[in-house]
Design a protein around this motif. Structure first.
Motif, PDB file in Angstrom:
ATOM      1  N   VAL A   1       0.867  -1.174   0.000  1.00 16.16           N
ATOM      2  CA  VAL A   1       0.000   0.000   0.000  1.00 16.16           C
ATOM      3  C   VAL A   1       0.904   1.224   0.000  1.00 16.16           C
ATOM      4  CG1 VAL A   1      -0.246   0.068   2.537  1.00 16.16           C
ATOM      5  CG2 VAL A   1      -1.963   1.148   1.085  1.00 16.16           C
ATOM      6  N   MET A   2       0.589   2.156  -0.874  1.00 16.24           N
ATOM      7  CA  MET A   2       1.407   3.347  -1.067  1.00 16.24           C
ATOM      8  C   MET A   2       0.618   4.583  -0.678  1.00 16.24           C
ATOM      9  SD  MET A   2       3.030   4.666  -4.647  1.00 16.24           S
ATOM     10  CE  MET A   2       1.553   5.594  -5.067  1.00 16.24           C
ATOM     11  N   VAL A   3       1.313   5.573  -0.148  1.00 18.45           N
ATOM     12  CA  VAL A   3       0.725   6.887   0.120  1.00 18.45           C
ATOM     13  C   VAL A   3       1.525   7.911  -0.673  1.00 18.45           C
ATOM     14  CG1 VAL A   3       0.214   8.627   1.875  1.00 18.45           C
ATOM     15  CG2 VAL A   3      -0.049   6.193   2.421  1.00 18.45           C
ATOM     16  N   ARG A   4       0.811   8.799  -1.347  1.00 17.88           N
ATOM     17  CA  ARG A   4       1.476   9.887  -2.080  1.00 17.88           C
ATOM     18  C   ARG A   4       1.064  11.233  -1.484  1.00 17.88           C
ATOM     19  NH1 ARG A   4      -2.332   8.450  -6.400  1.00 17.88           N
ATOM     20  NH2 ARG A   4      -0.672   7.370  -7.520  1.00 17.88           N
ATOM     21  N   LEU A   5       2.005  12.164  -1.513  1.00 16.64           N
ATOM     22  CA  LEU A   5       1.751  13.536  -1.079  1.00 16.64           C
ATOM     23  C   LEU A   5       1.551  14.384  -2.327  1.00 16.64           C
ATOM     24  CD1 LEU A   5       1.740  15.607   1.342  1.00 16.64           C
ATOM     25  CD2 LEU A   5       4.168  15.965   0.821  1.00 16.64           C
ATOM     26  N   SER A   6       0.394  15.013  -2.431  1.00 21.62           N
ATOM     27  CA  SER A   6       0.045  15.774  -3.634  1.00 21.62           C
ATOM     28  C   SER A   6      -0.592  17.099  -3.260  1.00 21.62           C
ATOM     29  CB  SER A   6      -0.951  15.001  -4.507  1.00 21.62           C
ATOM     30  OG  SER A   6      -0.411  13.788  -4.962  1.00 21.62           O
ATOM     31  N   HIS A   7      -0.444  18.052  -4.173  1.00 23.82           N
ATOM     32  CA  HIS A   7      -1.145  19.329  -4.046  1.00 23.82           C
ATOM     33  C   HIS A   7      -2.461  19.195  -4.795  1.00 23.82           C
ATOM     34  CE1 HIS A   7      -1.858  23.516  -3.502  1.00 23.82           C
ATOM     35  NE2 HIS A   7      -1.513  23.898  -4.713  1.00 23.82           N
TER      36      HIS A   7
ATOM     37  N   MET B   1      -5.457  13.722 -14.831  1.00 18.11           N
ATOM     38  CA  MET B   1      -5.005  15.098 -14.957  1.00 18.11           C
ATOM     39  C   MET B   1      -5.453  15.912 -13.758  1.00 18.11           C
ATOM     40  SD  MET B   1      -3.382  15.659 -17.914  1.00 18.11           S
ATOM     41  CE  MET B   1      -2.475  14.196 -17.430  1.00 18.11           C
ATOM     42  N   ASN B   2      -4.506  16.333 -12.949  1.00 20.29           N
ATOM     43  CA  ASN B   2      -4.766  17.101 -11.743  1.00 20.29           C
ATOM     44  C   ASN B   2      -4.876  18.584 -12.102  1.00 20.29           C
ATOM     45  OD1 ASN B   2      -4.602  18.320  -9.180  1.00 20.29           O
ATOM     46  ND2 ASN B   2      -3.242  16.726  -8.408  1.00 20.29           N
ATOM     47  N   VAL B   3      -5.936  19.264 -11.678  1.00 21.69           N
ATOM     48  CA  VAL B   3      -6.117  20.667 -12.062  1.00 21.69           C
ATOM     49  C   VAL B   3      -5.084  21.590 -11.408  1.00 21.69           C
ATOM     50  CG1 VAL B   3      -8.576  20.398 -12.570  1.00 21.69           C
ATOM     51  CG2 VAL B   3      -7.859  21.121 -10.279  1.00 21.69           C
ATOM     52  N   SER B   4      -4.345  21.088 -10.438  1.00 20.17           N
ATOM     53  CA  SER B   4      -3.248  21.873  -9.874  1.00 20.17           C
ATOM     54  C   SER B   4      -2.017  21.841 -10.782  1.00 20.17           C
ATOM     55  CB  SER B   4      -2.870  21.347  -8.488  1.00 20.17           C
ATOM     56  OG  SER B   4      -2.262  20.071  -8.587  1.00 20.17           O
ATOM     57  N   GLY B   5      -2.068  21.048 -11.846  1.00 20.51           N
ATOM     58  CA  GLY B   5      -0.945  20.944 -12.765  1.00 20.51           C
ATOM     59  C   GLY B   5       0.128  19.991 -12.307  1.00 20.51           C
ATOM     60  N   GLU B   6      -0.169  19.213 -11.307  1.00 22.54           N
ATOM     61  CA  GLU B   6       0.812  18.298 -10.736  1.00 22.54           C
ATOM     62  C   GLU B   6       0.652  16.913 -11.359  1.00 22.54           C
ATOM     63  OE1 GLU B   6       2.100  17.913  -6.203  1.00 22.54           O
ATOM     64  OE2 GLU B   6       0.183  16.969  -6.616  1.00 22.54           O
ATOM     65  N   SER B   7       1.731  16.357 -11.857  1.00 27.69           N
ATOM     66  CA  SER B   7       1.723  15.024 -12.436  1.00 27.69           C
ATOM     67  C   SER B   7       1.609  13.974 -11.332  1.00 27.69           C
ATOM     68  CB  SER B   7       3.017  14.813 -13.222  1.00 27.69           C
ATOM     69  OG  SER B   7       3.048  13.551 -13.827  1.00 27.69           O
ATOM     70  N   PHE B   8       0.808  12.924 -11.592  1.00 26.54           N
ATOM     71  CA  PHE B   8       0.669  11.883 -10.576  1.00 26.54           C
ATOM     72  C   PHE B   8       0.140  10.606 -11.220  1.00 26.54           C
ATOM     73  CE2 PHE B   8      -3.613  13.101 -11.041  1.00 26.54           C
ATOM     74  CZ  PHE B   8      -4.463  12.266 -10.332  1.00 26.54           C
ATOM     75  N   ASP B   9       0.073   9.555 -10.448  1.00 24.30           N
ATOM     76  CA  ASP B   9      -0.502   8.262 -10.836  1.00 24.30           C
ATOM     77  C   ASP B   9       0.286   7.625 -11.968  1.00 24.30           C
ATOM     78  OD1 ASP B   9      -2.137   6.141 -10.458  1.00 24.30           O
ATOM     79  OD2 ASP B   9      -3.848   6.957 -11.525  1.00 24.30           O
ATOM     80  N   TYR B  10       1.423   7.052 -11.606  1.00 23.87           N
ATOM     81  CA  TYR B  10       2.357   6.523 -12.589  1.00 23.87           C
ATOM     82  C   TYR B  10       2.190   5.008 -12.747  1.00 23.87           C
ATOM     83  CZ  TYR B  10       4.286  11.118 -11.806  1.00 23.87           C
ATOM     84  OH  TYR B  10       4.431  12.474 -11.701  1.00 23.87           O
ATOM     85  N   GLY B  11       1.903   4.609 -13.981  1.00 23.18           N
ATOM     86  CA  GLY B  11       1.741   3.192 -14.280  1.00 23.18           C
ATOM     87  C   GLY B  11       2.841   2.683 -15.192  1.00 23.18           C
ATOM     88  N   PRO B  12       2.612   2.671 -16.534  1.00 20.79           N
ATOM     89  CA  PRO B  12       3.591   2.072 -17.455  1.00 20.79           C
ATOM     90  C   PRO B  12       4.663   3.040 -17.962  1.00 20.79           C
ATOM     91  CG  PRO B  12       1.622   2.643 -18.656  1.00 20.79           C
ATOM     92  CD  PRO B  12       1.351   3.012 -17.213  1.00 20.79           C
ATOM     93  N   TRP B  13       5.026   4.029 -17.169  1.00 21.61           N
ATOM     94  CA  TRP B  13       5.963   5.076 -17.590  1.00 21.61           C
ATOM     95  C   TRP B  13       7.296   4.510 -18.087  1.00 21.61           C
ATOM     96  CZ3 TRP B  13      10.563   4.794 -15.081  1.00 21.61           C
ATOM     97  CH2 TRP B  13      10.580   4.169 -13.832  1.00 21.61           C
ATOM     98  N   ARG B  14       7.964   5.309 -18.907  1.00 19.71           N
ATOM     99  CA  ARG B  14       9.340   5.020 -19.341  1.00 19.71           C
ATOM    100  C   ARG B  14      10.093   6.333 -19.547  1.00 19.71           C
ATOM    101  NH1 ARG B  14      10.446   0.160 -22.165  1.00 19.71           N
ATOM    102  NH2 ARG B  14       9.191  -1.521 -21.285  1.00 19.71           N
ATOM    103  N   TRP B  15      11.416   6.252 -19.462  1.00 15.33           N
ATOM    104  CA  TRP B  15      12.287   7.315 -19.964  1.00 15.33           C
ATOM    105  C   TRP B  15      12.852   6.891 -21.308  1.00 15.33           C
ATOM    106  CZ3 TRP B  15      11.130   8.389 -14.995  1.00 15.33           C
ATOM    107  CH2 TRP B  15      11.140   9.732 -14.614  1.00 15.33           C
TER     108      TRP B  15
END
Length: 465
Positions: free
Chosen positions: A179-185, A265-279
């Protein structure tokens, strides 16, 4: 963003309770077989006054979800709709997470603690409400790398292993759970507004607009903006500015989110909820992160288009409160704002002072051309040319006309830069999965934070400087 956050006293402020009767459903966390603390982000915890918690207290709050003093009496699974790969879905909401608490950061911003993998909710549908430990580890790595590269991102606050064997179709199973907790605006999504439009709940949308303007303030719209005194129009301008900057930050970071749906898409403009991401392993606009993105809708080079489209859906939602003309005016600012943000952020990552969007855009184009021709890995490209060093030919001449930023941090003398390619991600996970060895993850987090220190504070979005 990369500076140490301002230390804070714990200041609970569950402001969401003014909206909670219709914005969320009260839920309870799952009763997990065990709670083994695996990651606590004391840097983030210090920013909201929770770094003094003992490990036992931490586990009780973020593994068993005992309420924090003066905070939400019960978690809220938030309600929202959304476009998922451009198909509208009214049957979503927090299916394996909830809003757990709200408090003030040291600078006064309202911050949310939200969960992932905390159990089923009324919106879980056929899901089990759980999160794999590998998914949690990947989110630690994504958020730490993004923060170091100046992206406005949620922070992975806590990861606790929960002792349940999970069955998944896309990784070897049974696999470990967490279980994960994230801090977000904020956890207010574009999809939150889409739901209110679908239900034609005008009074509720007016209340949500007011909440967003109060809790996520931004600069006033341009002087020539029609309807600039209307709350919904003001919020539209804020969201367009933030989405344009977020899109630019992804591109400069060489990051592919993978699932840029409107419910993500967070209306604060903050990226969140990462699933299949890559660099990016090399500069390739067609590179995709999600194996299920068969048409490349959210490919690397299409991310600005995706965030612009999502902003358009926000404008559609706000038609419940405002006329089209002022909303379209705001939406049409996206392109120029994006170009300005790309120019500023590109120069920042190269370690040179920006000269203006026209000149800097030429530099961006020249850099992209070199990266394509050389099949360059972006992290290495930016590192090798930091402050203009090592540049040759036409690109060298262009960079020679720029003033270098401070490059005295010893990170810039390393043999190679930090990166986050899939091979290293898998190696870090394998050490945990096969030997329960968390040291490679610990070392990587420390290395990324050192990189963030070297880069320094990223440029502000348009209108904020």
């Amino acid at each position: 963003m990369n500076d140490d956050p301002q230390a804070a006293k714990y200041t609970p402020d569950p402001a969401i309770l003014t909206l909670s009767d219709w914005l969320g459903a009260p839920v309870a966390a799952a009763d997990f077989p065990e709670t083994r603390l695996r990651f606590r982000n004391d840097r983030a915890a210090a920013s909201v006054g929770l770094d003094s918690l003992s490990d036992d207290e931490w586990t009780q709050h973020f593994g068993r979800f005992a309420p924090l003093e003066g905070n939400l009496p019960q978690p809220l699974a938030l309600k929202y709709h959304g476009h998922q790969f451009r198909h509208y879905n009214p049957d979503i909401g927090d299916g394996r997470g909830f809003l757990f608490a709200q408090m003030r950061e040291g600078d006064g911003r309202l911050m949310d603690l939200g969960t992932k993998g905390s159990g089923t909710t009324p919106f879980s549908r056929s899901g089990d409400g759980r999160l794999t430990l590998k998914g949690a580890v990947r989110e630690i790595l994504a958020t730490e790398m993004l923060e170091a590269l100046g992206v406005n991102t949620s922070k992975t606050f806590s990861v606790i292993e929960t002792g349940e064997p999970l069955e998944r179709n896309d990784e070897p199973s049974p696999t470990r759970s967490a279980v994960m907790v994230r801090l977000s605006h904020s956890h207010i999504r574009i999809g939150t507004f889409q739901r209110l439009l679908a239900l034609e709940e005008k009074a509720e949308m007016e209340a949500l607009v007011d909440y967003c303007l109060t809790q996520f303030p931004g600069p006033p719209p341009p002087e020539d903006a029609p309807g600039r005194d209307e709350p919904a129009v003001q919020l539209m301008h804020h969201v367009v500015e933030r989405m344009a900057d977020l899109a630019a930050s992804y591109m400069v970071a060489g990051f592919v989110h993978g699932v840029l749906n409107t419910d993500n898409m967070n209306v604060s403009g903050e990226s969140f909820d990462y699933g299949p991401w890559r660099w990016l392993p090399r500069w390739d606009p067609a590179f995709t992160a999600a194996y299920f993105d068969h048409n490349g809708l959210y490919a690397f080079g299409r991310q600005p288009e995706a965030l612009h489209w999502n902003s358009g859906q926000f404008a559609v939602s706000l038609r419940l409160l405002a006329e089209s003309e002022p909303l379209v005016f705001a939406l049409e600012r996206f392109g120029p704002l994006y170009m300005e943000a790309i120019a500023r952020r590109w120069c920042w990552r190269l370690g040179v002072e920006a000269q203006g969007v026209e000149t800097d855009s030429l530099l961006v184009s020249a850099c992209e051309k070199v990266m394509r021709e050389q099949a360059a890995q972006p992290d290495a490209f930016f590192f090798n040319l930091r402050g203009g060093r090592g540049a040759e030919g036409e690109l060298g001449e262009m960079l020679g006309r720029y003033t270098p930023l401070d490059g005295t941090h010893d990170y810039w003398s390393d043999d190679k830069p930090q990166s986050m390619l899939i091979e290293e991600v898998e190696a870090i996970w394998s050490a945990i999965d096969e030997r329960d060895d968390w040291q490679p993850l610990t070392d990587k987090v420390a290395a990324l934070r050192r990189m963030g220190e070297a880069h320094g504070t990223p440029p502000e979005p348009a209108g904020h400087a």
